[in-house]
Motif scaffolding. Structure first.
Motif, PDB file in Angstrom:
ATOM      1  N   VAL A  62       0.911  -1.376   0.071  1.00 56.09           N
ATOM      2  CA  VAL A  62      -0.007  -0.206   0.111  1.00 56.09           C
ATOM      3  C   VAL A  62       0.748   1.172  -0.076  1.00 56.09           C
ATOM      4  N   CYS A  63       2.131   1.084   0.790  1.00 54.13           N
ATOM      5  CA  CYS A  63       3.039   2.465   0.836  1.00 54.13           C
ATOM      6  C   CYS A  63       3.446   2.594  -0.577  1.00 54.13           C
TER       7      CYS A  63
ATOM      8  N   LEU B 101      -4.405 -11.390  -4.971  1.00 52.38           N
ATOM      9  CA  LEU B 101      -4.531  -9.996  -5.190  1.00 52.38           C
ATOM     10  C   LEU B 101      -5.880  -9.611  -4.798  1.00 52.38           C
ATOM     11  N   GLU B 102      -6.914 -10.451  -4.860  1.00 48.92           N
ATOM     12  CA  GLU B 102      -8.375 -10.219  -4.455  1.00 48.92           C
ATOM     13  C   GLU B 102      -8.219 -10.089  -3.021  1.00 48.92           C
ATOM     14  N   ASP B 103      -7.557 -10.763  -2.156  1.00 50.42           N
ATOM     15  CA  ASP B 103      -7.432 -10.660  -0.670  1.00 50.42           C
ATOM     16  C   ASP B 103      -6.680  -9.280  -0.362  1.00 50.42           C
ATOM     17  N   PHE B 104      -5.704  -9.126  -1.250  1.00 49.75           N
ATOM     18  CA  PHE B 104      -4.994  -7.656  -0.644  1.00 49.75           C
ATOM     19  C   PHE B 104      -5.839  -6.567  -0.950  1.00 49.75           C
ATOM     20  N   ALA B 105      -6.720  -6.763  -2.132  1.00 44.78           N
ATOM     21  CA  ALA B 105      -7.785  -5.336  -2.271  1.00 44.78           C
ATOM     22  C   ALA B 105      -8.699  -5.354  -1.365  1.00 44.78           C
ATOM     23  N   THR B 106      -9.413  -6.686  -1.019  1.00 48.67           N
ATOM     24  CA  THR B 106     -10.423  -6.391  -0.130  1.00 48.67           C
ATOM     25  C   THR B 106     -10.168  -6.239   1.557  1.00 48.67           C
ATOM     26  N   THR B 107      -8.511  -6.576   1.885  1.00 42.64           N
ATOM     27  CA  THR B 107      -7.936  -6.212   3.267  1.00 42.64           C
ATOM     28  C   THR B 107      -7.357  -4.897   3.393  1.00 42.64           C
ATOM     29  N   ALA B 108      -6.498  -4.651   2.305  1.00 48.63           N
ATOM     30  CA  ALA B 108      -5.777  -3.661   2.331  1.00 48.63           C
ATOM     31  C   ALA B 108      -5.955  -2.379   1.693  1.00 48.63           C
ATOM     32  N   LEU B 109      -6.816  -2.425   0.989  1.00 49.40           N
ATOM     33  CA  LEU B 109      -7.216  -1.340  -0.049  1.00 49.40           C
ATOM     34  C   LEU B 109      -8.738  -0.745   0.284  1.00 49.40           C
ATOM     35  N   THR B 110      -9.258  -0.938   1.283  1.00 47.09           N
ATOM     36  CA  THR B 110     -10.656  -0.881   1.831  1.00 47.09           C
ATOM     37  C   THR B 110     -10.761   0.848   1.607  1.00 47.09           C
TER      38      THR B 110
END
Length: 363
Positions: free
Chosen positions: A75-76, A96-105
């Protein structure tokens, strides 16, 4: 022995070597046919793939956990203006979808599935513009500023205008952006040069960040130096997951499976690409006639010969016959009699698949 004599001996040896190779292969021709390909029913093959047991599950779980611990770093990197490019063996879709749903909320995310056969890129850009406009209006409300006048509907604007909007100074917060998540940016639906150029322009927009995965061995050939370092501005991450490509493979014809028209296109294209340019042009002449006259039984040999002579593809009937023999050996062309009792040539492939073949061998 004198140096000149040595050079002459070496030249004579090399000349005789290549001459023997040429003469030795001149009378040979491939005996491979489309019917010789051993294929099974697609459903049977997919069921076998679905029942395959995954090995080393514990080790793979630990590997995925190690990637999840890097989410905040990723994210940084996005906030710093980089695009994230994930590579390595295995499907990265779930990661990638887990990254989007947990870190890019805190950010809007648009997903592009590059493994699909066709993608409406303009609709993607319209969606990005609408999401960005919603963010702009939200910011204006929170800062008690008057709303910007309603703009022209995004679906009526050109792609260039939409990209200009995405790249404009629309937001006060430089860390606020819309994220584009691209599964298989090297996939069949995105692989052409024009699409990659548009994706690079989108990634370069000030209000956009891109996260993408690649899996094709030649993916890097899609981009030039400017696209890699300036527009996409990739930050590379090696994240092998060893996960099967279950979802991605559902939309691709299986090479070992009986896939109807898709399989016919693939196998016929492979055979044609191994032939000479003249042979390909003769096949295209026959195919074009068949597409233009779908109600006819086929094309008389004399008519094909006349066209090929006019296009300087053959110099005699014997030359044309040798090409036709090769087509028939590979089962690309067959003969049947029309209502007048005349032998006609036809290609035993549906017109839709035939159009795809002509397009493939013309590239």
């Amino acid at each position: 022995m004198e140096p000149n004599e040595i050079e002459e001996d070496e030249f004579g040896f090399s000349r005789n070597y290549f001459l023997s190779k040429e003469l030795g292969n001149s009378g040979k021709k491939s005996g491979r046919k489309l019917a010789d390909i051993d294929i099974v029913e697609e459903q049977e093959l997919r069921e076998a793939m679905a029942n395959m047991e995954q090995k080393h599950e514990k080790e793979i779980d630990e590997l995925i956990k190690s990637y999840k611990s890097l989410y905040q770093e990723w994210v940084c990197e996005l906030r710093c203006g980089f695009g994230l490019l994930m590579y390595g063996f295995g499907s990265k879709r779930t990661l990638l979808e887990d990254f989007a749903t947990t870190a890019l909320t805190e950010h809007s995310v648009v997903v592009i599935n590059g493994y699909l056969q066709s993608i409406n890129l303009k609709q993607v850009v319209i969606t990005l513009a609408e999401l960005l406009w919603d963010q702009v209006k939200t910011q204006q409300k929170t800062t008690s500023r008057s709303l910007v006048k309603d703009q022209q509907p995004f679906n009526t604007r050109s792609v260039d205008d939409l990209i200009a909007f995405l790249d404009g100074k629309n937001q006060d917060d430089s860390e606020s952006f819309v994220c584009v998540l691209v599964h298989n940016i090297d996939g069949p639906g995105l692989r052409d040069s024009d699409t990659q150029q548009y994706l690079a322009r989108i990634a370069a927009c000030s209000n956009i960040r891109m996260v993408a995965s690649i899996d094709h061995v030649n993916a890097l050939l899609l981009w030039d130096k400017k696209m890699v370092h300036t527009q996409f501005n990739w930050y590379w991450h090696h994240v092998p997951t060893f996960a099967p490509y279950k979802v991605e493979a559902m939309f691709l014809p299986l090479i070992l499976a009986q896939g109807g028209n898709s399989q016919n296109v693939k196998t016929a294209t492979i055979v044609l690409q191994s032939l000479t340019p003249n042979a390909q042009s003769i096949f295209k002449a026959l195919a074009e006639h068949q597409l233009a006259h779908p109600d006819e039984e086929g094309m008389p040999v004399n008519n094909l010969y006349t066209i090929c002579r006019e296009r300087f593809l053959v110099s005699s009937q014997i030359t044309l016959n040798s090409h036709l023999t090769e087509f028939k050996d590979h089962e690309l062309v067959k003969t049947r009699r029309d209502s007048d009792g005349q032998d006609c040539l036809y290609i035993p492939i549906p017109n839709e698949a035939l159009e795809k073949i002509i397009k493939d061998i013309s590239q």
